[in-house]
Design an enzyme around this catalytic site. Sequence first.
Site, PDB file in Angstrom:
ATOM      1  N   GLU A  88       8.281   1.292   2.556  1.00  0.00           N
ATOM      2  CA  GLU A  88       7.013   1.502   3.275  1.00  0.00           C
ATOM      3  C   GLU A  88       6.494   0.194   3.860  1.00  0.00           C
ATOM      4  O   GLU A  88       6.010   0.138   4.989  1.00  0.00           O
ATOM      5  CB  GLU A  88       5.929   2.025   2.325  1.00  0.00           C
ATOM      6  CG  GLU A  88       6.260   3.277   1.567  1.00  0.00           C
ATOM      7  CD  GLU A  88       6.920   2.987   0.222  1.00  0.00           C
ATOM      8  OE1 GLU A  88       7.923   2.238   0.192  1.00  0.00           O
ATOM      9  OE2 GLU A  88       6.450   3.522  -0.792  1.00  0.00           O
ATOM     10  N   CYS A 123       9.618  -3.051  -0.461  1.00  0.00           N
ATOM     11  CA  CYS A 123       9.728  -1.590  -0.437  1.00  0.00           C
ATOM     12  C   CYS A 123       9.878  -1.073   0.999  1.00  0.00           C
ATOM     13  O   CYS A 123       9.459  -1.732   1.957  1.00  0.00           O
ATOM     14  CB  CYS A 123       8.483  -0.956  -1.037  1.00  0.00           C
ATOM     15  SG  CYS A 123       8.321  -1.205  -2.805  1.00  0.00           S
ATOM     16  N   CYS A 172       2.489  -1.283  -2.305  1.00  0.00           N
ATOM     17  CA  CYS A 172       2.463  -0.583  -1.007  1.00  0.00           C
ATOM     18  C   CYS A 172       1.094   0.051  -0.775  1.00  0.00           C
ATOM     19  O   CYS A 172       0.569   0.029   0.336  1.00  0.00           O
ATOM     20  CB  CYS A 172       3.563   0.465  -0.948  1.00  0.00           C
ATOM     21  SG  CYS A 172       5.210  -0.275  -0.856  1.00  0.00           S
ATOM     22  N   ILE A 195      14.556  -3.321   0.672  1.00  0.00           N
ATOM     23  CA  ILE A 195      15.445  -4.478   0.799  1.00  0.00           C
ATOM     24  C   ILE A 195      15.319  -5.293  -0.484  1.00  0.00           C
ATOM     25  O   ILE A 195      14.247  -5.856  -0.758  1.00  0.00           O
ATOM     26  CB  ILE A 195      15.050  -5.343   2.014  1.00  0.00           C
ATOM     27  CG1 ILE A 195      15.063  -4.488   3.296  1.00  0.00           C
ATOM     28  CG2 ILE A 195      15.990  -6.539   2.143  1.00  0.00           C
ATOM     29  CD1 ILE A 195      14.409  -5.159   4.502  1.00  0.00           C
TER      30      ILE A 195
HETATM   31  N1  THU Z   1      10.698   1.260  -3.852  1.00  0.00           N
HETATM   32  C1  THU Z   1      10.285   1.497  -2.556  1.00  0.00           C
HETATM   33  O1  THU Z   1      10.988   1.177  -1.583  1.00  0.00           O
HETATM   34  N2  THU Z   1       9.080   2.095  -2.385  1.00  0.00           N
HETATM   35  C2  THU Z   1       8.253   2.470  -3.405  1.00  0.00           C
HETATM   36  O2  THU Z   1       7.124   2.838  -3.162  1.00  0.00           O
HETATM   37  C3  THU Z   1       8.745   2.459  -4.774  1.00  0.00           C
HETATM   38  C4  THU Z   1       9.918   1.578  -5.028  1.00  0.00           C
HETATM   39  C5  THU Z   1      12.013   0.642  -4.034  1.00  0.00           C
HETATM   40  C6  THU Z   1      11.978  -0.732  -4.644  1.00  0.00           C
HETATM   41  C7  THU Z   1      13.356  -0.831  -5.235  1.00  0.00           C
HETATM   42  O3  THU Z   1      14.261  -1.252  -4.226  1.00  0.00           O
HETATM   43  C8  THU Z   1      13.708   0.596  -5.617  1.00  0.00           C
HETATM   44  O4  THU Z   1      12.799   1.428  -4.921  1.00  0.00           O
HETATM   45  C9  THU Z   1      13.600   0.872  -7.107  1.00  0.00           C
HETATM   46  O5  THU Z   1      12.386   0.439  -7.602  1.00  0.00           O
END
Ligand code: THU
Length: 142
Positions: A58, A56, A92, A46
């Site tokens: 997770e 993120c 995370c 989000i």
């Molecule tokens: N992102 C995640 O949702 N999890 C991760 O472990 C790595 C990065 C997301 C954050 C952002 O919305 C997009 O990936 C690009 O960085």
Amino acid sequence: MNQKTKNELISKAKEAREKAYVPYSGFPIGAAVLTTGGKIFTGSNIENAAYGLTNCAERTAIFKAISEGYKKFEAILIITDTDKPVTPCGSCRQVFTEFGDDIEVISTNYKGDELSYTSGELLPGAFDKDQMEGKGVNKNEI
Ligand code: THU
């Protein structure tokens, strides 16, 4: 974890990925967390116009579980539509570690490639509550 459970995590993480709010990166991620009791919580990334506030996938899934009263986790799976699976970011990893060193963390993609770690392997030497030697720690909440 058996294959049936893993498949369920994959399909729920894919569904969650469809709900990602990613107007800035255009990089949707889905996650699914399995509690030790067999319940599944999902999450997506989000984003926010103030980029640093991005949550993120997770962490969304874990925070949903915590806020519903679940804090013992068996596994966390994340899925991306990328050539290679992506690994969880440092923030995370820190959040995983808060809830245990032996959570199975699986990164996968739509082709079925898979990377698997434990939460402890992903953040060796993590700062954790034990290092506070009880100061300011409310054991009832852990
Ligand atoms: N992102 C995640 O949702 N999890 C991760 O472990 C790595 C990065 C997301 C954050 C952002 O919305 C997009 O990936 C690009 O960085």
